[in-house]
Design an enzyme around this catalytic site. Structure first.
Site, PDB file in Angstrom:
ATOM      1  N   LEU A 270       0.830  -1.209   0.000  1.00 33.93           N
ATOM      2  CA  LEU A 270       0.000   0.000   0.000  1.00 33.93           C
ATOM      3  C   LEU A 270       0.864   1.258   0.000  1.00 33.93           C
ATOM      4  O   LEU A 270       0.446   2.295  -0.523  1.00 33.93           O
ATOM      5  CB  LEU A 270      -0.947  -0.003   1.191  1.00 33.93           C
ATOM      6  CG  LEU A 270      -2.154  -0.947   1.055  1.00 33.93           C
ATOM      7  CD1 LEU A 270      -2.964  -0.962   2.344  1.00 33.93           C
ATOM      8  CD2 LEU A 270      -3.043  -0.550  -0.115  1.00 33.93           C
ATOM      9  N   ARG A 274       0.154   4.114  -2.599  1.00 39.89           N
ATOM     10  CA  ARG A 274      -0.165   5.487  -2.200  1.00 39.89           C
ATOM     11  C   ARG A 274       0.619   6.513  -3.002  1.00 39.89           C
ATOM     12  O   ARG A 274       0.054   7.464  -3.548  1.00 39.89           O
ATOM     13  CB  ARG A 274       0.096   5.648  -0.700  1.00 39.89           C
ATOM     14  CG  ARG A 274      -0.980   5.015   0.145  1.00 39.89           C
ATOM     15  CD  ARG A 274      -0.591   4.849   1.594  1.00 39.89           C
ATOM     16  NE  ARG A 274      -1.689   4.200   2.308  1.00 39.89           N
ATOM     17  CZ  ARG A 274      -1.568   3.486   3.412  1.00 39.89           C
ATOM     18  NH1 ARG A 274      -0.371   3.319   3.964  1.00 39.89           N
ATOM     19  NH2 ARG A 274      -2.619   2.941   3.996  1.00 39.89           N
ATOM     20  N   PHE A 412      -9.362   5.369  -2.113  1.00 41.36           N
ATOM     21  CA  PHE A 412      -8.397   4.336  -2.504  1.00 41.36           C
ATOM     22  C   PHE A 412      -7.167   4.341  -1.601  1.00 41.36           C
ATOM     23  O   PHE A 412      -6.732   5.390  -1.123  1.00 41.36           O
ATOM     24  CB  PHE A 412      -7.905   4.626  -3.936  1.00 41.36           C
ATOM     25  CG  PHE A 412      -8.677   3.919  -5.024  1.00 41.36           C
ATOM     26  CD1 PHE A 412      -9.441   2.806  -4.779  1.00 41.36           C
ATOM     27  CD2 PHE A 412      -8.593   4.382  -6.321  1.00 41.36           C
ATOM     28  CE1 PHE A 412     -10.123   2.158  -5.798  1.00 41.36           C
ATOM     29  CE2 PHE A 412      -9.272   3.745  -7.357  1.00 41.36           C
ATOM     30  CZ  PHE A 412     -10.041   2.629  -7.091  1.00 41.36           C
ATOM     31  N   GLU A 413      -6.555   3.162  -1.436  1.00 42.18           N
ATOM     32  CA  GLU A 413      -5.267   3.010  -0.740  1.00 42.18           C
ATOM     33  C   GLU A 413      -5.289   3.577   0.678  1.00 42.18           C
ATOM     34  O   GLU A 413      -4.304   4.132   1.158  1.00 42.18           O
ATOM     35  CB  GLU A 413      -4.122   3.678  -1.541  1.00 42.18           C
ATOM     36  CG  GLU A 413      -4.122   3.402  -3.025  1.00 42.18           C
ATOM     37  CD  GLU A 413      -3.859   1.930  -3.366  1.00 42.18           C
ATOM     38  OE1 GLU A 413      -3.768   1.112  -2.446  1.00 42.18           O
ATOM     39  OE2 GLU A 413      -3.771   1.613  -4.555  1.00 42.18           O
ATOM     40  N   GLY A 414      -6.416   3.446   1.337  1.00 36.97           N
ATOM     41  CA  GLY A 414      -6.576   4.033   2.670  1.00 36.97           C
ATOM     42  C   GLY A 414      -7.138   5.429   2.534  1.00 36.97           C
ATOM     43  O   GLY A 414      -6.624   6.253   1.772  1.00 36.97           O
TER      44      GLY A 414
END
Length: 604
Positions: A270, A274, A412-414
């Site tokens: 991730l 990011r 997305f991605e956290g």
């Protein structure tokens, strides 16, 4: 308090307490001719294969179109950028793969499919696979013969990924892991050949491991079913599905890395996702700006192109300088990662572990760039709609798709909220481990605000002297607030999410503003001040805006926990640390806008 050290010593998060020399920063103008050719080839692919078919992609009734376009991208080499050469890829360094991600980031739904395959779908095998797994999967993933998907999120586990309920148990003969569970929001789910699936191993007593494990799951394995594609607000051409695993027998040799190492794999992958998302947002933003500039030159009101009105110039300039800043900081971080990889390899570390260590080291910067890039894109598409006016709201104009597709990037991605809290959490954890000396400088700042200000007017030599002083003071402001918050809340600071996000906003703006100043300082050294006058204006405007944002975020944090004399003292300190000499921001923005309007495109 803030010192200058050579490039080799740079570590993640140290920008907050150390000053970087401009000569030690990579800037996009330094990309080689070969790298620029790779970028041009990527853009030509979008122009030829993707942009003419955006409506068709969004309205496709099956994933066959996206899959076929992925095949074409594979033929061009776009799927093997980060795969080592010995496994059929190109083995590009991190910043070159970032450059490809930037250019292809303007491909809307296709960009999502591409990044999911090349990033979170393929890289777990690149970084964590054993030789047999790499030999089996990577050559076909690099060419696009096989497509990849990443299966982490579940209905009840989003941000708290380690709470997932998908389970595996070892078969009685010890040859298979039997996989059961449900995953959702799986990009490329409908056409992927290979799934990276995260699940907890349960022992013979029915007790789960503390952490996830990761598995390579072939689509051909029995027991895999899926729902129809999700209907989404945007990225409508991206095939997103729920996937169900019902007694799927996964060979034990398909365990990725070690049992219980899945959560670490997810976190590290991730990190890549990011920062790649952040730079992809830059690519998307640039294309939106191009459209906005062209439309503003064509659209006339009161017999005048709307590009000649000050309100429109303000918008175009703000869009451009924010994108310029995000691009700058992204490649600064990317180069830091590349340099640490090479440094670790020179010390004897193997390629894969070196890459993982470098990405882990700069996880703070990866989170920063995800937040900044996605929010800049949201700003740009919103202003793009406004430049188009009523036409911007029409589905026949390009802003409709850009506006809808952009929104997912803050999730997305956290989510950006999670990433903001991660920025501060990672800084504080490194400080507690002794890896990053934050509390020493924070205590020094606390003493400084109680002392008489230093009115030393001894002149320094160089470029941006006043601006660098302003940046040093912004760092002091962030350290003051963070240090006071830690002392106030100690172990319960994690419960004060509003304050954590305030501190994160201060840290993010400091990193971006410093990056732009360093880029322009280096450009001045390379080309002379007259040649980069507009870039200088952008750096100055961004710094002025960062000062205001740091002040606002600092005030919000301080008033959330301080009282009485402490409150008054900290507010005085904040005021002292967020001063900057005024400049005519309006004229500076107009100069930036006029240059782009004359060229009819984003020119930086």
């Amino acid at each position: 308090m803030i010192s200058t050290e050579p490039k080799a010593s740079i570590k993640g998060g140290e920008f907050l307490i150390k000053e970087t020399d401009a000569t030690h920063v990579f800037i996009p103008e330094e990309f080689t001719e070969e790298q620029q050719m790779i970028a041009a080839s990527s853009r030509e692919f979008l122009e030829r294969e993707i942009w003419p078919r955006l409506n068709e992609i969004d309205n496709a009734k099956s994933p066959e179109l996206i899959s076929s376009l992925m095949d074409k991208a594979g033929e061009l080499g776009l799927l093997g950028t980060s795969v080592p050469e010995e496994f059929g890829g190109f083995g590009m360094n991190f910043n070159t793969s970032m450059l490809v991600a930037e250019v292809t980031g303007a491909g809307h739904s296709f960009s999502v499919a591409l990044s999911a395959h090349t990033g979170i779908g393929t890289l777990p095998i690149v970084y964590y696979g054993n030789d047999e797994q790499k030999s089996k999967y990577l050559p076909k993933l690099a060419t696009g013969e096989w497509k990849a998907a990443y299966c982490l999120t579940e209905p009840d586990s989003g941000s708290d990924a380690n709470s997932g309920k998908t389970k595996v148990t070892l078969s009685e003969d010890g040859q298979f892991y039997v996989l059961n569970g449900q995953k959702m929001w799986i990009t490329n789910g409908g056409f992927a050949d290979v799934y990276i699936v995260f699940a907890k191993v349960y022992d013979e007593n029915g007790q789960p491991d503390k952490n996830l494990s990761a598995f390579i799951v072939d689509r051909t394995f029995d027991g895999i079913t899926m729902n129809e594609p999700e209907h989404k607000m945007g990225i409508k051409g991206s095939d997103t599905r729920q996937i169900f695993f019902n007694d799927v027998k996964v060979p034990v040799e398909n365990l990725l890395s070690e049992r219980g190492n899945g959560f670490k794999i997810a976190v590290n992958i991730l990190n890549i996702g990011r920062i790649k998302l952040g730079i992809a947002a830059v690519g998307g933003s640039k294309e939106v700006i191009n459209n906005a500039i062209r439309y503003s030159n064509e659209r006339k009101q009161f017999k005048t192109p709307i590009s000649q009105f000050g309100a429109i110039k303000h918008k175009l300039a703000e869009m451009a300088l924010k994108v310029y800043a995000s691009e700058t900081a992204s490649y600064r971080a990317g180069q830091n990662i590349d340099e640490l990889i090479e440094d670790l390899k020179s010390q004897g570390m193997e390629d894969g572990p070196a890459k993982l260590k470098a990405l882990e080291q700069f996880a703070i910067e990866c989170a920063i760039m995800k937040v900044h890039g996605s929010e800049v894109l949201d700003y740009v598409v919103d202003e793009g709609v406004q430049v188009y006016g009523g036409m911007g709201y029409s589905a026949d104009a390009p802003m409709d798709r850009a506006y809808r597709d952009a929104r997912i990037n803050r999730i997305f991605e956290g989510t950006n909220e999670i990433n903001r809290m991660l920025v501060v959490d990672m800084l504080l954890k490194r400080a507690m481990k002794g890896e990053l000396d934050l509390m020493g400088p924070a205590m020094a700042v606390a003493k400084e605000i109680m002392s008489i200000p230093d009115f030393n007017t001894e002149e320094e030599e160089g470029i941006f002297i006043a601006e660098k002083k302003a940046l040093r003071n912004l760092k002091k402001a962030a350290l003051m607030v963070a240090g006071a918050a830690v002392q106030k809340f100690m172990m319960t600071l994690s419960n004060e999410q509003e304050i954590l996000m305030n501190i994160a906003d201060m840290v993010i703006e400091i990193y971006i503003a410093e990056s732009v100043l360093l880029r322009v300082e280096k450009l001045i050294g390379m080309k002379g001040e007259e040649s980069v006058a507009l870039q200088k204006q952008m750096a100055l405007i961004y710094l002025h805006e960062a000062v205001e944002k740091v002040n606002n975020a600092g005030r919000a944090a301080i008033t959330s926990f301080a009282e009485g004399d402490e409150l008054r003292g900290m507010l005085m300190g904040l005021k002292r640390f967020t001063k900057i000499d005024p400049m005519n921001l309006k004229d500076a923005r107009r100069q930036i806008a006029d240059a782009m309007i004359a060229e009819n495109k984003y020119i930086f």
